[in-house]
Motif scaffolding. Structure first.
Motif, PDB file in Angstrom:
ATOM      1  N   LEU A   1      -1.650   6.061   1.891  1.00 54.70           N
ATOM      2  CA  LEU A   1      -1.285   5.878   0.483  1.00 54.70           C
ATOM      3  C   LEU A   1      -2.493   5.613  -0.416  1.00 54.70           C
ATOM      4  CD1 LEU A   1       1.928   3.672   0.873  1.00 54.70           C
ATOM      5  CD2 LEU A   1       1.782   6.127   0.493  1.00 54.70           C
ATOM      6  N   GLY A   2      -3.697   5.586   0.153  1.00 57.04           N
ATOM      7  CA  GLY A   2      -4.880   5.376  -0.681  1.00 57.04           C
ATOM      8  C   GLY A   2      -5.009   3.961  -1.210  1.00 57.04           C
ATOM      9  N   GLU A   3      -4.647   3.001  -0.366  1.00 53.35           N
ATOM     10  CA  GLU A   3      -4.629   1.603  -0.805  1.00 53.35           C
ATOM     11  C   GLU A   3      -5.988   1.057  -1.213  1.00 53.35           C
ATOM     12  OE1 GLU A   3      -1.389   2.032   2.429  1.00 53.35           O
ATOM     13  OE2 GLU A   3      -3.424   2.768   2.057  1.00 53.35           O
ATOM     14  N   GLU A   4      -7.071   1.647  -0.692  1.00 48.16           N
ATOM     15  CA  GLU A   4      -8.413   1.128  -0.959  1.00 48.16           C
ATOM     16  C   GLU A   4      -9.110   1.821  -2.131  1.00 48.16           C
ATOM     17  OE1 GLU A   4      -9.712  -1.490   0.499  1.00 48.16           O
ATOM     18  OE2 GLU A   4      -8.007  -1.766   1.867  1.00 48.16           O
ATOM     19  N   GLY A   5      -8.398   2.647  -2.865  1.00 44.63           N
ATOM     20  CA  GLY A   5      -9.018   3.374  -3.964  1.00 44.63           C
ATOM     21  C   GLY A   5      -9.470   2.464  -5.094  1.00 44.63           C
ATOM     22  N   GLU A   6     -10.508   2.894  -5.809  1.00 44.83           N
ATOM     23  CA  GLU A   6     -10.952   2.189  -7.009  1.00 44.83           C
ATOM     24  C   GLU A   6     -10.065   2.612  -8.172  1.00 44.83           C
ATOM     25  OE1 GLU A   6     -15.056   3.026  -7.624  1.00 44.83           O
ATOM     26  OE2 GLU A   6     -15.695   2.040  -5.777  1.00 44.83           O
ATOM     27  N   VAL A   7      -9.678   1.663  -8.996  1.00 44.78           N
ATOM     28  CA  VAL A   7      -8.752   1.926 -10.091  1.00 44.78           C
ATOM     29  C   VAL A   7      -9.530   2.053 -11.394  1.00 44.78           C
ATOM     30  CG1 VAL A   7      -6.770   1.072 -11.382  1.00 44.78           C
ATOM     31  CG2 VAL A   7      -6.901   0.715  -8.909  1.00 44.78           C
ATOM     32  N   ILE A   8      -9.302   3.147 -12.112  1.00 42.25           N
ATOM     33  CA  ILE A   8     -10.046   3.407 -13.345  1.00 42.25           C
ATOM     34  C   ILE A   8      -9.495   2.635 -14.542  1.00 42.25           C
ATOM     35  CG2 ILE A   8     -10.707   5.193 -15.004  1.00 42.25           C
ATOM     36  CD1 ILE A   8     -10.806   7.167 -12.646  1.00 42.25           C
ATOM     37  N   PRO A   9      -8.207   2.720 -14.885  1.00 40.27           N
ATOM     38  CA  PRO A   9      -7.729   2.036 -16.095  1.00 40.27           C
ATOM     39  C   PRO A   9      -7.799   0.514 -15.938  1.00 40.27           C
ATOM     40  CG  PRO A   9      -6.192   3.765 -15.414  1.00 40.27           C
ATOM     41  CD  PRO A   9      -7.140   3.541 -14.279  1.00 40.27           C
TER      42      PRO A   9
ATOM     43  N   LEU B   1       6.533   2.864   4.027  1.00 40.66           N
ATOM     44  CA  LEU B   1       6.117   3.991   3.201  1.00 40.66           C
ATOM     45  C   LEU B   1       5.082   4.862   3.896  1.00 40.66           C
ATOM     46  CD1 LEU B   1       5.841   2.295  -0.315  1.00 40.66           C
ATOM     47  CD2 LEU B   1       7.760   3.566   0.680  1.00 40.66           C
ATOM     48  N   SER B   2       4.414   4.327   4.918  1.00 43.81           N
ATOM     49  CA  SER B   2       3.414   5.100   5.655  1.00 43.81           C
ATOM     50  C   SER B   2       3.178   4.427   6.999  1.00 43.81           C
ATOM     51  CB  SER B   2       2.099   5.196   4.878  1.00 43.81           C
ATOM     52  OG  SER B   2       1.520   3.916   4.718  1.00 43.81           O
ATOM     53  N   ARG B   3       2.632   5.191   7.935  1.00 47.15           N
ATOM     54  CA  ARG B   3       2.281   4.625   9.241  1.00 47.15           C
ATOM     55  C   ARG B   3       0.873   4.061   9.216  1.00 47.15           C
ATOM     56  NH1 ARG B   3       0.238   2.583  12.733  1.00 47.15           N
ATOM     57  NH2 ARG B   3       0.309   2.909  14.997  1.00 47.15           N
ATOM     58  N   TYR B   4      -0.021   4.687   8.439  1.00 48.09           N
ATOM     59  CA  TYR B   4      -1.438   4.326   8.462  1.00 48.09           C
ATOM     60  C   TYR B   4      -1.905   3.877   7.083  1.00 48.09           C
ATOM     61  CZ  TYR B   4      -1.053   6.999  12.774  1.00 48.09           C
ATOM     62  OH  TYR B   4      -0.657   7.468  13.998  1.00 48.09           O
ATOM     63  N   ARG B   5      -2.975   3.094   7.084  1.00 52.09           N
ATOM     64  CA  ARG B   5      -3.543   2.560   5.848  1.00 52.09           C
ATOM     65  C   ARG B   5      -4.886   3.231   5.551  1.00 52.09           C
ATOM     66  NH1 ARG B   5      -3.132  -2.196   2.649  1.00 52.09           N
ATOM     67  NH2 ARG B   5      -5.145  -2.747   1.688  1.00 52.09           N
ATOM     68  N   ASP B   6      -5.163   3.384   4.278  1.00 54.32           N
ATOM     69  CA  ASP B   6      -6.457   3.883   3.822  1.00 54.32           C
ATOM     70  C   ASP B   6      -7.579   3.047   4.448  1.00 54.32           C
ATOM     71  OD1 ASP B   6      -8.689   4.675   2.339  1.00 54.32           O
ATOM     72  OD2 ASP B   6      -7.812   4.206   0.394  1.00 54.32           O
ATOM     73  N   SER B   7      -8.572   3.706   5.030  1.00 57.76           N
ATOM     74  CA  SER B   7      -9.672   3.012   5.705  1.00 57.76           C
ATOM     75  C   SER B   7     -10.783   2.590   4.755  1.00 57.76           C
ATOM     76  CB  SER B   7     -10.282   3.919   6.779  1.00 57.76           C
ATOM     77  OG  SER B   7      -9.295   4.393   7.663  1.00 57.76           O
ATOM     78  N   GLY B   8     -10.787   3.131   3.526  1.00 60.09           N
ATOM     79  CA  GLY B   8     -11.892   2.852   2.623  1.00 60.09           C
ATOM     80  C   GLY B   8     -13.111   3.684   2.966  1.00 60.09           C
ATOM     81  N   MET B   9     -14.145   3.541   2.165  1.00 56.44           N
ATOM     82  CA  MET B   9     -15.361   4.305   2.366  1.00 56.44           C
ATOM     83  C   MET B   9     -16.081   3.850   3.635  1.00 56.44           C
ATOM     84  SD  MET B   9     -15.297   6.422  -0.126  1.00 56.44           S
ATOM     85  CE  MET B   9     -16.955   7.092  -0.212  1.00 56.44           C
ATOM     86  N   ALA B  10     -16.959   4.712   4.135  1.00 52.71           N
ATOM     87  CA  ALA B  10     -17.700   4.404   5.359  1.00 52.71           C
ATOM     88  C   ALA B  10     -18.484   3.097   5.204  1.00 52.71           C
ATOM     89  CB  ALA B  10     -18.653   5.548   5.692  1.00 52.71           C
TER      90      ALA B  10
END
Length: 300
Positions: A43-51, A96-105
């Protein structure tokens, strides 16, 4: 192209990846009467949020970005006319998903027990194979072995998708492609951006002499393409639905991610055949025919 509709499956790591890399192709497929389906691995949980007003959603605060991005994905896919699902989501909505966003390396989020980068490849590939058997696509599209730009979840998505296709009986395997950009296109896009700055955006331009990501390759390695500049407004409209991750210029032909570096929506997308057994590019040279082949042509 024959009159019979084709099924296409796009396997991506996070919401927005599908529209950024193949939104034009999906729009073209739907316009031409084909069926497109998106499978998103996290689900992209670790994404950076712009607004600024939505930054409380991120993993460092409320950690509710994943469900929010799922809503963005649903809205974007409605714009494109594409169906979608999340890998391992429970049918009853309990997960909602089996796996979580790992974030950047190199980030601590990769140590999370549910991080996709830590997934058992056989288990995850089995889930992807189940989707392939149900959707029955003729074409599957994912990343190259470098994950486009070396994001761990993109690399894992490539690895898992290849394993899923390879696990099927040879007669049941769909054609597998990676999203790639020919070097000549990448150069042209940088030149175009320098000539079309987005006034007042504060966005930087890519370094004209800077290195390209691994997904930019010599032209002869790109075996297939979709070129439909008339559908850029559709792709741009879908990208606008991913507002936590993408800002689209009012002109609708330029966007920026959280790094505030301008990127072009060029109206063309490139692909290359993958060998699912090795994960590398199949031994096909586009120069043999002197041109790329349209990904959506059926009789090739």
């Amino acid at each position: 192209m024959t009159a019979d509709p084709a099924n296409l499956l796009f396997v991506h790591a996070h919401p927005d990846d599908e529209t950024l890399t193949a939104g034009l192709t999906m729009a073209r497929a739907v316009r031409d009467g084909h069926r497109a389906h998106v499978l998103t691995c996290t689900l992209g949980e670790e994404g950076e949020v712009i607004p600024p007003a939505l930054q409380h959603l991120d993993a460092a605060h409320d950690d509710t970005l994943g469900p929010y991005r799922l809503g963005e994905l649903s809205a974007a896919m409605a714009v494109l006319g594409v169906s979608h699902e999340v890998l391992g989501a429970a049918a009853d909505g309990s997960a909602l998903s089996r796996y979580r966003d790992s974030g950047m390396a190199g980030t601590p989020s990769a140590a999370h027990p549910d991080a996709f980068v830590n997934a058992d490849v056989s288990e995850a590939a089995g889930l992807v194979a189940d989707v392939i058997r149900r959707v029955r696509p003729e074409v599957v599209v994912t990343y190259d072995e470098h994950g486009g730009y070396l994001h761990p979840d993109h690399v894992q998505t490539h690895r898992v998708t290849c394993a899923a296709v390879a696990s099927l009986p040879p007669a049941d395997r769909p054609r597998l492609y990676a999203v790639l950009v020919p070097e000549s296109w990448a150069r042209e896009d940088r030149e175009w951006l320098a000539e079309h700055p987005v006034e007042g955006s504060g966005w930087a331009l890519p370094d004209p002499d800077g290195a390209y990501p691994p997904s930019v390759v010599p032209d002869h390695l790109v075996t297939h393409e979709v070129v439909s500049p008339e559908l850029v407004p559709v792709q741009a409209a879908a990208l606008r639905e991913h507002a936590t991750q993408v800002t689209v210029a009012p002109s609708g032909d330029t966007y920026a991610l959280s790094n505030d570096v301008a990127a072009r929506i060029p109206g063309r997308e490139g692909f290359a055949l993958l060998d699912p057994a090795t994960g590398g590019l199949a031994t096909v040279d586009a120069t043999a025919s002197g041109r790329h082949t349209d990904l959506l042509e059926r009789d090739r």
